[in-house]
Design a protein around this motif. Structure first.
Motif, PDB file in Angstrom:
ATOM      1  N   GLY A  20     -19.007 -63.654 -19.002  1.00  0.00           N
ATOM      2  CA  GLY A  20     -19.846 -64.806 -18.689  1.00  0.00           C
ATOM      3  C   GLY A  20     -21.054 -64.428 -17.860  1.00  0.00           C
ATOM      4  N   ASP A  58     -12.408 -62.870  -9.872  1.00  0.00           N
ATOM      5  CA  ASP A  58     -11.410 -63.419 -10.793  1.00  0.00           C
ATOM      6  C   ASP A  58     -11.042 -62.334 -11.799  1.00  0.00           C
ATOM      7  N   PRO A 101      -9.070 -68.369  -9.444  1.00  0.00           N
ATOM      8  CA  PRO A 101      -9.246 -67.221 -10.349  1.00  0.00           C
ATOM      9  C   PRO A 101      -8.461 -67.341 -11.651  1.00  0.00           C
ATOM     10  N   ALA A 102      -8.905 -68.209 -12.515  1.00  0.00           N
ATOM     11  CA  ALA A 102      -8.182 -68.453 -13.762  1.00  0.00           C
ATOM     12  C   ALA A 102      -9.082 -68.304 -14.982  1.00  0.00           C
ATOM     13  N   GLY A 103     -10.140 -67.526 -14.831  1.00  0.00           N
ATOM     14  CA  GLY A 103     -10.919 -67.138 -16.008  1.00  0.00           C
ATOM     15  C   GLY A 103     -12.048 -68.058 -16.424  1.00  0.00           C
ATOM     16  N   GLY A 104     -12.135 -69.234 -15.841  1.00  0.00           N
ATOM     17  CA  GLY A 104     -13.115 -70.216 -16.298  1.00  0.00           C
ATOM     18  C   GLY A 104     -14.565 -69.755 -16.226  1.00  0.00           C
ATOM     19  N   HIS A 105     -14.849 -68.859 -15.296  1.00  0.00           N
ATOM     20  CA  HIS A 105     -16.241 -68.442 -15.092  1.00  0.00           C
ATOM     21  C   HIS A 105     -16.866 -67.784 -16.316  1.00  0.00           C
ATOM     22  N   ALA A 106     -16.031 -67.255 -17.208  1.00  0.00           N
ATOM     23  CA  ALA A 106     -16.575 -66.531 -18.368  1.00  0.00           C
ATOM     24  C   ALA A 106     -16.777 -67.447 -19.578  1.00  0.00           C
TER      25      ALA A 106
END
Ligand SMILES: Nc1nc2c(ncn2[C@@H]2O[C@H](COP(=O)(O)OP(=O)(O)O)[C@@H](O)[C@H]2O)c(=O)[nH]1
Ligand SMILES: [Mg+2]
Lengths: 231, 229
Positions: free
Chosen positions: A93, A103, B20-25
């Motif tokens: 991202g 993360d 921190p569960a991946g949403g940022h990507a």
């Protein structure tokens, strides 16, 4: 002070967070080594050279974290440094530093998937897409990290410091072959790095030369021996 | 379900963009919409988010509320599949579910999370995991639904800031203006989730967003992209 935890904390299940160490078969999980540093300093070239040198003696997996999804992974594939099933690209991202530090879930999953597909692995190399001088890997993701800079980026980088330069387990100053061309003073770089890093190791490399990777490979072998011995 | 002391603060942890569960990507379709010329300013972002909230957001909120109520997560996972026609979006939902599972088990370890992780090692749909995580955190169905609905718009807003260089204050103002609608979607999802005990998972919302499905399929096929979805 009020202590309000009479019962012990619920037991954390290690596999929920990361691969179990040691593995069920009693061996240690793969050593994970991170490679960070600015764009173009030679991280992918370093990973590629390490794979070529070590792939016959070690079972290796590579995880890349690109800004543009798969660039580094595709370079490694094109140059066939490892079979494709040993290379995994994490999509970040546009923020590799988030994926390697804040993360790390996608990276941990990529490592576990590699282990499941082609394991047991001895060594996992995690490359961060070039981002900025402050990007470092989480200790939850890698066991050791190298920060790769190059002489063409200017001999001031070690002096400027930043967490990568000053705290990485290994500082790699790459492209020494270009030093005369860009007027970089390697002695100044070595002195400034020493001032920033104290006793932490620094190596100078030129991947343009045969066996230019040797100093980094030696460091990786030493870390791996220590890791395995600590089983 | 009763909420325990401290539970409302747990919602802040769960719904924090830095969880921190991946949403940022993931851009929630924004990257594809930008490329297609459908999204280029804050007004368009607001329209995009509103559409996403009332479709994907509502469905996710219903699933999360039902999971937080304690309904069978595997049945809900099937219901989520049935509501997600795009294979790319199914894959994304399971990937994010797996990442949410890791973070949730670290934050609020529970037998319910362990069981779901064992039954779906490659990941259950993210809203289902979110609901089970909420319950493990001592939160109830309203909080689970609200977190899911909020996430359906907060992720896209963050992505739009990165992709368009959009003024972050404008993007946050979009989220603030949508907040009453997030609450309304939460309430709607809760009413549906309450019917699951008697009627089964068919009672859950099944709104669809065909354009998001199509954009997601296109996006998944791009050789070069910034976001994973
Ligand atoms: N002259 C010279 N070029 C190098 C050296 N190491 C890498 N390069 C080149 O520098 C460029 C960037 O390297 P790359 O590994 O892709 O950098 P990354 O962005 O850090 O992964 C490539 O064209 C490499 O071939 C070196 O030691 N000397
Ligand atoms: Mg690279």
């Amino acid at each position: 002070m009020h202590l309000d935890h009479p019962e012990t904390y619920p037991q954390r299940h290690a596999p929920a967070l990361s691969a179990p160490d040691p593995r069920p078969d009693g061996r240690r999980r793969a050593l994970r080594v991170g490679f960070g540093g600015p764009v173009g300093s030679g991280k992918t070239a370093t990973v590629a050279a390490l794979c070529r040198l070590l792939r016959d003696e070690l079972s290796i997996g590579v995880v890349t974290n690109d800004i543009y999804t798969r660039e580094d992974a595709e370079f490694l594939l094109r140059h066939a440094v490892l079979p494709p099933e040993r290379i995994s690209a994490v999509e970040t991202g546009a923020c590799p530093h988030t994926a390697i530090r804040d993360d790390i879930s996608a990276n941990l999953e990529a490592i576990e998937d590699l282990e499941e597909a082609v394991g047991p692995l001895d060594l996992v190399l995690v490359e961060s897409g070039g981002d900025n001088l402050t990007a470092t890997f989480s200790r939850g993701l890698v066991d050791a990290q190298a920060f790769v800079i190059d002489v063409a980026g200017g001999d001031k980088i070690p002096r400027k410091g930043g967490p990568g330069v000053s705290t990485a387990d290994l500082l790699v100053v790459n492209k020494t072959d270009l030093a005369p061309l860009v007027g970089a003073d390697l002695e100044v770089m070595a002195r400034d790095a020493k001032a920033q890093r104290g006793d932490l190791p620094v190596v100078f490399t030129s991947l343009a030369q045969a066996d230019g990777i040797a100093p980094v490979a030696t460091w990786v072998r030493t870390r791996l021996a220590a890791w395995t011995a600590a089983a | 379900m009763t909420t325990t002391a401290g539970a409302s603060a747990a919602l802040l942890v769960l719904a924090d963009g830095r969880f921190p569960a991946g949403g940022h990507a993931h851009s929630g379709g924004v990257e594809a919409a930008v490329r297609a010329g459908r999204l280029d300013d804050a007004a368009a972002l607001e329209r995009f988010c509103r559409g996403r909230l009332h479709t994907c957001g509502l469905v996710a909120a219903g699933l999360a509320a039902a999971a937080a109520t304690g309904h069978d997560p595997l049945a809900l996972d099937e219901a989520a599949d049935a509501r997600t026609p795009s294979p790319a979006l199914r894959a994304t939902a399971r990937k994010l579910g797996r990442q949410m599972m890791r973070a949730a088990r670290a934050a609020w370890p529970s037998a319910a999370l362990d069981d779901l992780a064992a039954a779906r090692p490659r990941g259950a749909h993210q809203p289902v995991v979110l609901g089970v995580a909420a319950a493990s955190a001592g939160l109830g169905p309203p909080d689970a639904a609200r977190a899911a609905a909020h996430e359906s718009v907060s992720g896209p807003a963050t992505a739009a800031v990165r992709l368009l260089g959009l003024d972050p204050f404008e993007a946050t103002a979009v989220l603030a203006r949508l907040a009453p609608e997030v609450d309304a979607v939460t309430a709607h999802a809760l009413r549906r989730a309450e019917r699951v005990a008697a009627e089964g998972t068919d009672a859950l919302p099944a709104a669809s967003a065909p354009l998001l499905d199509i954009l997601a399929e296109h996006h998944a096929a791009w050789p070069v992209r910034l976001f994973a979805s």
